[in-house]
Structures are given as C-alpha cells and as structure tokens.
Design an enzyme around this catalytic site. Structure first.
Site, PDB file in Angstrom:
ATOM      1  N   ASN A 268       7.014   1.283   1.899  1.00 51.49           N
ATOM      2  CA  ASN A 268       7.962   2.229   1.313  1.00 51.49           C
ATOM      3  C   ASN A 268       9.404   1.853   1.661  1.00 51.49           C
ATOM      4  O   ASN A 268      10.320   2.093   0.868  1.00 51.49           O
ATOM      5  CB  ASN A 268       7.651   3.643   1.791  1.00 51.49           C
ATOM      6  CG  ASN A 268       6.321   4.145   1.239  1.00 51.49           C
ATOM      7  OD1 ASN A 268       5.921   3.754   0.138  1.00 51.49           O
ATOM      8  ND2 ASN A 268       5.630   4.983   1.994  1.00 51.49           N
TER       9      ASN A 268
ATOM     10  N   ALA B  91       0.857  -1.184   0.000  1.00 49.24           N
ATOM     11  CA  ALA B  91       0.000   0.000   0.000  1.00 49.24           C
ATOM     12  C   ALA B  91       0.894   1.234   0.000  1.00 49.24           C
ATOM     13  O   ALA B  91       1.831   1.305   0.808  1.00 49.24           O
ATOM     14  CB  ALA B  91      -0.918  -0.001   1.221  1.00 49.24           C
TER      15      ALA B  91
ATOM     16  N   TRP C 215       0.597   4.151   1.110  1.00 43.87           N
ATOM     17  CA  TRP C 215       0.601   4.932   2.352  1.00 43.87           C
ATOM     18  C   TRP C 215       1.356   4.233   3.488  1.00 43.87           C
ATOM     19  O   TRP C 215       1.626   4.827   4.538  1.00 43.87           O
ATOM     20  CB  TRP C 215      -0.835   5.187   2.827  1.00 43.87           C
ATOM     21  CG  TRP C 215      -1.677   3.952   2.946  1.00 43.87           C
ATOM     22  CD1 TRP C 215      -2.546   3.471   2.038  1.00 43.87           C
ATOM     23  CD2 TRP C 215      -1.695   3.028   4.045  1.00 43.87           C
ATOM     24  NE1 TRP C 215      -3.132   2.308   2.479  1.00 43.87           N
ATOM     25  CE2 TRP C 215      -2.622   2.012   3.716  1.00 43.87           C
ATOM     26  CE3 TRP C 215      -1.028   2.955   5.265  1.00 43.87           C
ATOM     27  CZ2 TRP C 215      -2.897   0.948   4.553  1.00 43.87           C
ATOM     28  CZ3 TRP C 215      -1.296   1.889   6.106  1.00 43.87           C
ATOM     29  CH2 TRP C 215      -2.218   0.902   5.752  1.00 43.87           C
ATOM     30  N   CYS C 216       1.723   2.988   3.287  1.00 39.18           N
ATOM     31  CA  CYS C 216       2.345   2.184   4.345  1.00 39.18           C
ATOM     32  C   CYS C 216       3.839   2.463   4.435  1.00 39.18           C
ATOM     33  O   CYS C 216       4.571   2.350   3.435  1.00 39.18           O
ATOM     34  CB  CYS C 216       2.086   0.704   4.073  1.00 39.18           C
ATOM     35  SG  CYS C 216       3.030  -0.421   5.117  1.00 39.18           S
ATOM     36  N   ALA C 217       4.321   2.784   5.634  1.00 36.54           N
ATOM     37  CA  ALA C 217       5.744   3.074   5.830  1.00 36.54           C
ATOM     38  C   ALA C 217       6.594   1.843   5.587  1.00 36.54           C
ATOM     39  O   ALA C 217       7.692   1.929   5.015  1.00 36.54           O
ATOM     40  CB  ALA C 217       5.968   3.611   7.239  1.00 36.54           C
TER      41      ALA C 217
END
Length: 481
Positions: free
Chosen positions: A174, A167, A169-171
C-alpha cells in the site's frame, strides 16, 4: 677344564629312561586337556595384551577455541526462496546477528531438491528502502493489471516488462502503490506502449492470481520483477529469466530505474537480448530466484552458551503471508565443532566403537509440513543438547568432537513460521584417555606362568588319578592295608 660329568651334575631336569616310564590312558587324556587349556589361556592373555583400554572422566569444559563454537550445516528448504532466506543467530547473552552471509552459500533448488543453477547471491535484503511521503493526491492507474491470461502475451510484446507483485493486505504494498502508479504514468507518457513498445509497467494482485505469483516464485510482498523479452524462455510454464529490484520505492527512484533499463535499448531493436544483457550493474537489481526452494549450506560461529540458529524469510521492506509460508526442510548435515576426517573417526572407533554415533544425529532426517493440510503457521523447532568429548590417544594426539541429542516438534504460531535450532552446550566435558598397554615382559611372564601352572596342575591331577586307580584295583584283589 670341567669334565662332562661335572657339567651334567648341575642338570635340574634329569631324565628318566623311557624304559622305566609307563604311559596310561588317563595321563593321555589329561595331557590333551592340559594342552587345550594352555592354548585357551594363552589366547586370552594375548587378547588382553593387544586390547586397548581407556579411562573416562568428567571435567569442566576448558576450551581452547576462545569460547566460540562452530556449527556446520547443509539443509534444503523446498518451499523457501533464496531471495529472502535468512540465517540468524541469537543467544542468552544478547547476541543477535541477522542474515549472516559471509560463511553461508545459497542455491536455488526445485521440488526434488536438485540445484537449478549457480550460487544465489541474495544481497542485503535487510536494507531499508525509501518511499514517497504520504499524500492524498490521486494519480490514477498508470500500470497495467496483469493476470494469468494476458501475462505471457504482454511480456512478449514489449522489450522489458516491469511488474509489481503485491497483496492488498500488505502495508508495504500500500505504501508503494501511489509511487508505482505515478511512476507508471510518467513512463507511459514518455514511452507510449502503442508507439514505442520498449517498456511497460504492470502489476499483479497475488491474492487473485496465486498461480501466476507462485510460478514466478513470489514469497514477499511487494516484489518488483524485471522481465526481458527473448531471454532464456524455459519449458516450465514459459518462465523467463528475470531480475528483482530492491532499490528505493519513491517515484523518482522508480522512474530512474526504468530509464536506466530503457536507455541501452534502441527503438529499432525492440529489446534484442544483445542490447540489454549488460545494463544491470547496481546492487538494487539482482537476478531473481529461478526456483521456489533453497539449499543453505555453510557454517556459523556462536558463543558456547544456550542460543538459537534460525532459518526464516526475513526482510525489513517486505511482508510475508504467514499461512502460506512452509518451512519444511531436509537436513543433509548438521554438526558442531571441527570437521573430523573419516580416518581419524575410524581411529577413534577403535578405542570406543560407539563414539561418533551422535556427532551428526540429524543427518538425513526430513521435516515436511503442508500449509494446506491444516498445518498453517507451523514453526519447526529442534532442541539440541550437546557435550564436548576429548580423546587423548597414547601418542598424545588430542581429538575433539561434539555429540548431541535432538528432540524436534511442530509449533503453531501466529507469526511467520521459522525453522529453529535451539542448542544448549554442557558446561562439562568428557575426557577419554587411552591407557598404556601392558609391557612385553609382563606378557611373557604371564605366558610362562600359564604354561608352568597348567603343566603342574595337570601333573598333580594325573598323580592323584593314577594312585586312586591303583588303590581301587588293590581293593578289588582283596589286599588289605
């Protein structure tokens, strides 16, 4: 030797010749009434003799089980994957145990709460994983972008497909991205998809391909799955049996993981199932959940102080979208203390019919929410107050049980939703003692008193009634007294 006449002289019950007695209608009525009264009073006395009596007292709880309390449960979560389902315990004394597994069993279940296979072993999902050091170096796009249209086609064209479900938005996603793309580029160079075809690394954006991620039961990001060609294709959306990777996420570890998978596969076989069925041996790769729900059963031991039993999605290296987490559950069993057999419970109900009514108060109850119906981020809380009950039978057998009250509520929270059971043991306990029944001699004495008393009272009433009738008749005849 005593003569017969001398023996008869001690007769306390001298007989009146029948010719000298006179029967009356009133006497017959009183005799029948007296007989029914004797039978009724005898029945009451017999019931009192057979009835079990108890005495109840409130005392300080002095438990003999080292101040620990057993909580047994069996709960089904239709929308919580066994992959991340965690059973946690905490209390007011600072105890905090996460992801208890020793006494807990998990089974993947479908939407109808039916098990889809054997016990699911989730492993240590709380273990931290290693990532590459952050760099600004760009490695390009080495993995293939997958979607609902090309996923099945590509998975059938390669012996193994390793997919990163992420996702944006997921740290954690990333942090994985540069390592994943670099590893995918290295693997592409070593095993050209056009020439070799044994393995391919891909990625799926779950914010864009929600249905595809849901089909593969993705609940935590990033989730790395390993799909194998020709391995038990199911009719349900063509779902493949596959594995999850929980190992380190740095480039070297990812490349090694892929190399270990490719090594047993010959180039000619192109991933025949008999060549790839035995390569998963390390704890970093384990079977992925075959369904989106989870049944959790077992027990935990907690201190006898206020605390919490929490069921949640938990991992130190995955992110969860709180608005999509659904902690709906169905409680098949939830009780405190040792298990009481039906036979023992039947004996206890003989003493107190209402006993055991709150031993498993939550059994059979359902708590269902739907995140799409304005019920996002819903935590389901149960507040339980329990009291210990000790029953001492007349055979000096001690039986212990815990009864509790339950109050449940839905709470909206910005955090990831959980199912929380807050329990509060009482410092007092109820002691119920079975009293000794009346002695048989006491019962016989009362029965004799009933028979003699009723007979005497009936005789007095008969005499009064007979004399009254005689007096009335004399007055009617005009006799003066």
């Amino acid at each position: 030797m005593f003569s017969t006449s001398k023996i008869k002289s001690v007769d306390f019950y001298r007989k009146i010749p029948r010719d000298l007695t006179e029967a009356s209608l009133s006497g017959a009525g009183l005799s029948i009434l007296a007989a029914f009264s004797m039978i009724f009073l005898f029945g009451m006395e017999l019931n009192d003799y057979m009835r079990v009596s108890t005495s109840t007292s409130i005392v300080v709880d002095k438990s003999s089980d080292a101040d620990f309390l057993k909580i047994s449960f069996n709960m089904s979560f239709p929308a919580l994957s066994c992959e991340f389902a965690s059973v946690d315990v905490s209390d007011v004394l600072g105890t905090n145990r996460l992801n208890i597994t020793k006494t807990i069993r998990k089974y993947s279940i479908d939407s109808r709460l039916n098990p889809t296979g054997l016990e699911f072993h989730s492993g240590p999902v709380t273990k931290a994983v290693k990532h590459d050091e952050e760099t600004d170096e760009e490695h390009g796009e080495g993995s293939v972008l997958l979607n609902g249209l090309n996923f099945d086609r590509i998975s059938h064209n390669h012996a193994v497909l390793v997919v990163n479900f992420y996702a944006p938005w997921c740290a954690w996603s990333n942090r994985l991205k540069p390592s994943w793309e670099k590893a995918a580029k290295i693997i592409r160079e070593r095993y050209d998809p056009e020439i070799d075809g044994r393995i391919l690394m891909g990625k799926v954006d779950c914010t864009e391909e929600a249905d595809l991620c849901k089909r593969n039961h993705i609940q935590g990001y990033p989730s790395i799955r390993i799909f194998r060609k020709r391995t038990d294709v199911r009719e349900d959306h063509g779902h493949h049996e596959h594995e999850s990777y929980y190992g380190d996420r740095d480039t070297d570890s990812l490349v090694k993981m892929v190399e270990d998978i490719v090594a047993p596969i010959s180039l000619q076989s192109q991933g025949a199932s008999n060549n790839i069925a035995t390569e998963i041996k390390d704890d970093a790769k384990r079977p992925a959940p075959s369904a989106g729900g989870c049944r959790i059963e077992g027990f935990v031991r907690v201190k006898k102080v206020p605390g919490n039993l929490i069921i949640s999605a938990h991992s130190v290296s995955h992110s969860f979208e709180a608005s999509q987490m659904n902690m709906s559950h169905v409680i098949s069993h939830f009780s405190f203390g040792k298990k009481i057999t039906p036979r023992v419970m039947s004996d206890l109900k003989r003493l107190l019919p209402h006993l055991g009514g709150s031993h498993d108060r939550l059994n059979g109850l359902s708590y269902i929410t739907n995140p799409s119906d304005s019920n996002a981020n819903v935590t389901i809380e149960h507040y339980l107050q329990l009291v210990k009950i000790e029953v001492m039978t007349k055979s000096y057998r001690l039986v212990e049980e815990y009864e509790y009250t339950a109050h449940s509520s839905l709470i909206h929270s910005p955090q990831v939703p959980v199912a929380k059971f807050h329990f509060e043991p009482s410092p007092m306990q109820v002691l119920i003692t079975e009293n000794t029944t009346k002695s048989f001699s006491h019962f016989i004495t009362n029965v004799c008193a009933i028979i003699g008393g009723v007979f005497t009272v009936a005789g007095i009433l008969d005499s009064v009634l007979h004399n009254t009738i005689r007096m009335v008749k004399k007055i009617e005849l005009g006799k003066n007294f």
